[in-house]
Design a protein around this motif. Sequence first.
Motif, PDB file in Angstrom:
ATOM      1  N   ASP A  59     -42.747  -5.793 -10.013  1.00 30.27           N
ATOM      2  CA  ASP A  59     -41.928  -6.672  -9.177  1.00 30.27           C
ATOM      3  C   ASP A  59     -40.942  -5.808  -8.389  1.00 30.27           C
ATOM      4  O   ASP A  59     -40.789  -4.608  -8.649  1.00 30.27           O
ATOM      5  N   GLY A  60     -40.282  -6.428  -7.417  1.00 30.38           N
ATOM      6  CA  GLY A  60     -39.416  -5.680  -6.523  1.00 30.38           C
ATOM      7  C   GLY A  60     -38.205  -5.066  -7.196  1.00 30.38           C
ATOM      8  O   GLY A  60     -37.797  -3.945  -6.880  1.00 30.38           O
ATOM      9  N   GLU A  61     -37.604  -5.792  -8.147  1.00 28.97           N
ATOM     10  CA  GLU A  61     -36.421  -5.273  -8.847  1.00 28.97           C
ATOM     11  C   GLU A  61     -36.762  -4.011  -9.626  1.00 28.97           C
ATOM     12  O   GLU A  61     -36.023  -3.018  -9.595  1.00 28.97           O
TER      13      GLU A  61
ATOM     14  N   ASP B 139     -46.809  -3.255  -2.473  1.00 25.95           N
ATOM     15  CA  ASP B 139     -47.388  -4.542  -2.086  1.00 25.95           C
ATOM     16  C   ASP B 139     -46.325  -5.402  -1.397  1.00 25.95           C
ATOM     17  O   ASP B 139     -45.132  -5.298  -1.696  1.00 25.95           O
ATOM     18  N   ILE B 140     -46.751  -6.243  -0.468  1.00 29.06           N
ATOM     19  CA  ILE B 140     -45.802  -7.106   0.240  1.00 29.06           C
ATOM     20  C   ILE B 140     -45.404  -8.308  -0.616  1.00 29.06           C
ATOM     21  O   ILE B 140     -44.225  -8.633  -0.747  1.00 29.06           O
ATOM     22  N   MET B 141     -46.390  -8.984  -1.207  1.00 33.98           N
ATOM     23  CA  MET B 141     -46.119 -10.211  -1.950  1.00 33.98           C
ATOM     24  C   MET B 141     -45.763  -9.868  -3.398  1.00 33.98           C
ATOM     25  O   MET B 141     -46.634  -9.725  -4.250  1.00 33.98           O
ATOM     26  N   LEU B 142     -44.454  -9.723  -3.667  1.00 33.91           N
ATOM     27  CA  LEU B 142     -43.986  -9.342  -4.994  1.00 33.91           C
ATOM     28  C   LEU B 142     -43.036 -10.393  -5.568  1.00 33.91           C
ATOM     29  O   LEU B 142     -42.320 -11.059  -4.811  1.00 33.91           O
ATOM     30  N   PRO B 143     -43.000 -10.541  -6.891  1.00 33.12           N
ATOM     31  CA  PRO B 143     -41.988 -11.409  -7.509  1.00 33.12           C
ATOM     32  C   PRO B 143     -40.589 -10.811  -7.357  1.00 33.12           C
ATOM     33  O   PRO B 143     -40.436  -9.604  -7.163  1.00 33.12           O
ATOM     34  N   LYS B 144     -39.582 -11.667  -7.442  1.00 35.15           N
ATOM     35  CA  LYS B 144     -38.151 -11.315  -7.451  1.00 35.15           C
ATOM     36  C   LYS B 144     -37.662 -10.816  -6.097  1.00 35.15           C
ATOM     37  O   LYS B 144     -36.790 -11.429  -5.481  1.00 35.15           O
ATOM     38  N   ILE B 145     -38.184  -9.684  -5.613  1.00 34.43           N
ATOM     39  CA  ILE B 145     -37.810  -9.174  -4.291  1.00 34.43           C
ATOM     40  C   ILE B 145     -39.094  -8.796  -3.560  1.00 34.43           C
ATOM     41  O   ILE B 145     -39.880  -7.999  -4.075  1.00 34.43           O
TER      42      ILE B 145
END
Length: 229
Positions: free
Chosen positions: A34-36, A53-59
């Motif tokens: 995830d982004g974080e 990746d563009i489509m990530l959870p959180k950020i």
Amino acid sequence: MGKRVLVVDDEKLIVKGIRFSLEQDDMRVDCAYDGEEALKLVRENEYDMILLDIMLPKIEGFEVCRQIREYSDVPIIMLTAKGEDMDKILGLEYGADDYITKPFNILEVKARIKAIMRRVGRKTAGSGSGRVIQKGSMKIDCESRRVFVGEKEVNLTAKEFDLLELLAMNPNKVYSRENLLNIVWGYEYPGDARTVDVHIRRLREKIEQHPSDPKYVYTKWGVGYYFRG
């Protein structure tokens, strides 16, 4: 020691496949889902490459890329399931160096990584000239890859610096968009001329007092761009 790569994707099978393949080439691979987590790892470690990746959870990936670019010019390749041109350009506008559309061939991913690392390696090896370019209130230190306007340091992405350095070292020489794309991004880069326009616009926003009336990087209408000597 092998190159160190961070792979960021919430699809664990994709991450596992990329990791296995890169490790076969003696690369060290860290993973984030995830982004974080990605931002935490980038702050704590030094990487030679980030697959994001563009489509990530959180950020989301675009925001992760933007935040990394505030303090680092580490090469970033965006991974996207979307094929629209504007998504690709948007990724580059946030400071990414390249993009790959899913589903992808892992051999293509490895080829892109190695191509970017070769270019970065050549720039590092050739950066010992110690050359400093001074133009008006702007100073470009080619060895440390730092740019100052007045007393303030301007934080450029790797590609923005490459563009500025090329133009500034060849003042008054007009480069077409296609030439800039080939020289700065490389002949194997799949993007188009709009990529150059986006980067020039962002570069002007950072170094020009009035971006719409530039005094450093000029447009030669219908041809390309040049640095006023």
